[in-house]
Design a protein around this motif. Sequence first.
Motif, short mmCIF file in Angstrom:
data_model
loop_
_atom_site.label_atom_id
_atom_site.label_comp_id
_atom_site.label_asym_id
_atom_site.label_seq_id
_atom_site.Cartn_x
_atom_site.Cartn_y
_atom_site.Cartn_z
N PRO A 202 0.82 -1.21 0.00
CA PRO A 202 0.00 0.00 0.00
C PRO A 202 0.85 1.26 0.00
O PRO A 202 1.85 1.35 0.71
N HIS A 203 0.46 2.22 -0.82
CA HIS A 203 1.08 3.54 -0.87
C HIS A 203 0.04 4.58 -0.49
O HIS A 203 -1.17 4.34 -0.58
N ILE A 204 0.50 5.77 -0.10
CA ILE A 204 -0.41 6.87 0.22
C ILE A 204 -0.06 8.08 -0.62
O ILE A 204 1.12 8.39 -0.83
N ILE A 205 -1.10 8.75 -1.12
CA ILE A 205 -0.97 9.97 -1.92
C ILE A 205 -1.98 10.98 -1.41
O ILE A 205 -2.89 10.64 -0.63
N ARG A 206 -1.85 12.24 -1.85
CA ARG A 206 -2.85 13.23 -1.49
C ARG A 206 -3.04 14.22 -2.64
O ARG A 206 -2.16 14.39 -3.50
N SER A 207 -4.19 14.88 -2.63
CA SER A 207 -4.53 15.81 -3.71
C SER A 207 -5.55 16.81 -3.19
O SER A 207 -6.40 16.48 -2.36
N ARG A 208 -5.50 18.03 -3.72
CA ARG A 208 -6.54 19.02 -3.41
C ARG A 208 -7.71 18.92 -4.37
O ARG A 208 -8.81 19.39 -4.05
#
Length: 297
Positions: A202-208
């Motif tokens: 599992p990887h984690i990303i973020r975005s607005r």
Amino acid sequence: MSGRSKPSIKKLGTVDCDMVETTPIIFRDRLYLFEYVRPNYWQNKTGNSYFRFIDVEVDKPISAFAWGYHLGSAYVEDDVVFVYGVERWGGSEIRVFWSRDLKDWSSKLALKLPGWGIYNNSVCMGRDGYVMAIEIGEPKEVVGIRYTIYFAESEDLINWRLAPLDHVYSKDRYTACPALRFLNDYYYMIYLEAKPGPRYEPHIIRSRDLTNWESSPYNPVMSPSEEDKKIANPKLSEDQRRRIREAVNINNSDVDLCEFRGETIIYYSWGNQQGTEFLARAIYHGSLKDFLQGFFE
């Protein structure tokens, strides 16, 4: 990158066999675990798939529902529990089920995407309404490299519409099993990446905006390890314990999580990613906010 380390996850061990897709939720101040019970689940004698909830404190299942549905997730809003699932693996329809007591359920077609193959999903409250992350496997001209995550939007958690097609992650490689959250103007998403070997992490990303994404410098979130095979459920039989000891482990997948009593509760699957799979639990000693932001700040 600074000298700090990523959030410390403590793996507690295996709690069940043949269980993969789950969602921990808080409902009326109690911790429940939503479970997608597959036809091959060791306790399932029906030959059919269904959904259910487990009262975690007493390890007691609540009545089964959504017979024949697959790959579900759960979300709670104002003492109503919403569950989303597909009519078959790679189906084109997501159905929503909702209940105020986890026993009596209403349902309605939530989203239909003709020609698309739908798999896992995850729902959260977003900036301007509710957002659903949807794992898509087909067609190739939509997904690129299988699998890919698209998004849907709703004002009422029942009626959904597909978001603009530039709201996507990511068509250039395997990206699956989303767990979506919204915090401090960012969408955070834990998803599954496939690596050569093979190995699934599992990887984690973020975005607005669900279009432009930032990957954590501390990825992967977790990796397959011997800790996955610890026994965290004393009810597991000796045969199940043998299966756990002997299992090939190349996978930490289908991560989902919630905050409960100031700690972040994490459930995930491990195994060979080909049908021999187990459900495990982990914990982060801190809030969900600290956990998610800790992978970036």
